[in-house]
Design a protein around this motif. Structure first.
Motif, PDB file in Angstrom:
ATOM      1  N   LEU A   1       0.821  -1.211   0.000  1.00 27.89           N
ATOM      2  CA  LEU A   1       0.000   0.000   0.000  1.00 27.89           C
ATOM      3  C   LEU A   1       0.857   1.264   0.000  1.00 27.89           C
ATOM      4  N   ALA A   2       1.972   1.242   0.730  1.00 25.57           N
ATOM      5  CA  ALA A   2       2.856   2.410   0.762  1.00 25.57           C
ATOM      6  C   ALA A   2       3.442   2.674  -0.626  1.00 25.57           C
ATOM      7  N   ILE A   3       3.919   1.631  -1.277  1.00 25.61           N
ATOM      8  CA  ILE A   3       4.484   1.796  -2.633  1.00 25.61           C
ATOM      9  C   ILE A   3       3.392   2.255  -3.606  1.00 25.61           C
TER      10      ILE A   3
ATOM     11  N   VAL B   1       2.766   5.999  -3.039  1.00 25.40           N
ATOM     12  CA  VAL B   1       3.833   6.825  -3.631  1.00 25.40           C
ATOM     13  C   VAL B   1       3.664   6.890  -5.146  1.00 25.40           C
ATOM     14  N   ALA B   2       3.385   5.740  -5.767  1.00 23.81           N
ATOM     15  CA  ALA B   2       3.195   5.715  -7.223  1.00 23.81           C
ATOM     16  C   ALA B   2       1.986   6.566  -7.624  1.00 23.81           C
ATOM     17  N   LEU B   3       0.915   6.485  -6.858  1.00 30.02           N
ATOM     18  CA  LEU B   3      -0.263   7.300  -7.149  1.00 30.02           C
ATOM     19  C   LEU B   3       0.036   8.788  -7.010  1.00 30.02           C
ATOM     20  N   GLY B   4       0.812   9.163  -5.999  1.00 28.96           N
ATOM     21  CA  GLY B   4       1.207  10.563  -5.820  1.00 28.96           C
ATOM     22  C   GLY B   4       2.054  11.067  -6.970  1.00 28.96           C
ATOM     23  N   ILE B   5       2.983  10.247  -7.437  1.00 28.22           N
ATOM     24  CA  ILE B   5       3.831  10.643  -8.577  1.00 28.22           C
ATOM     25  C   ILE B   5       2.977  10.801  -9.834  1.00 28.22           C
ATOM     26  N   MET B   6       2.062   9.863 -10.058  1.00 30.62           N
ATOM     27  CA  MET B   6       1.199   9.963 -11.248  1.00 30.62           C
ATOM     28  C   MET B   6       0.306  11.197 -11.184  1.00 30.62           C
TER      29      MET B   6
END
Length: 151
Positions: free
Chosen positions: A125-127, A130-135
């Motif tokens: 979930l943490a990864i 982070v990926a969702l925030g970058i996108m």
């Protein structure tokens, strides 16, 4: 039951045909009226100033009507696009909200958490966060870059 549906469709079709024929008749009468007004204006200018000026005056009047019609069309088109954009944004928001409040989705998520275990699921979930925030940050940057013209 089906007879009521057929009756309502035939009644609405008849009303639509009547209203359309009335609108077509009114449009035709307006066209004829406009033709006579244009002819009267042409003859008036022709008698006072001559044939060239009468033709130029008629062309100027129709040019102004064309510009007014184009401006009205452009304004209407922008209003329709704005309404469509607002409706799409509302639909996207409601779809996201309805997906998060869907009981089947919540039950499936709870079953996944029980099956995998909370200790194993936290790093995933943490990864994903982070990926969702970058996108999300890249999507906002692309929209800002598209809004500003290039020099």
């Amino acid at each position: 039951m089906f007879q009521r549906i057929v009756d309502s469709i035939s009644a609405s079709t008849g009303t639509t045909v009547r209203l359309t024929s009335l609108a077509a008749g009114a449009a035709f009468a307006l066209f004829i009226t406009t033709c006579f007004l244009c002819a009267a204006a042409f003859i008036s200018v022709l008698e006072k100033y001559g044939p060239v000026q009468a033709c130029l005056a008629g062309a100027g009047i129709f040019f102004l009507l064309t510009v007014a019609a184009a401006a009205t069309y452009w304004g209407y088109k922008r209003a329709v696009q704005k309404r469509a954009r607002i409706a799409a944004e509302r639909a996207a928001k409601s779809a996201a909200q309805s997906m998060l409040t869907d009981p089947m989705l919540l039950a499936t998520g709870l079953q996944i958490v029980r099956a995998i275990g909370i200790k194993r699921l936290l790093p995933i979930l943490a990864i994903g966060g982070v990926a969702l925030g970058i996108m999300a940050s890249r999507g906002g940057a692309a929209e800002d870059a598209a809004a500003e013209p290039a020099e």
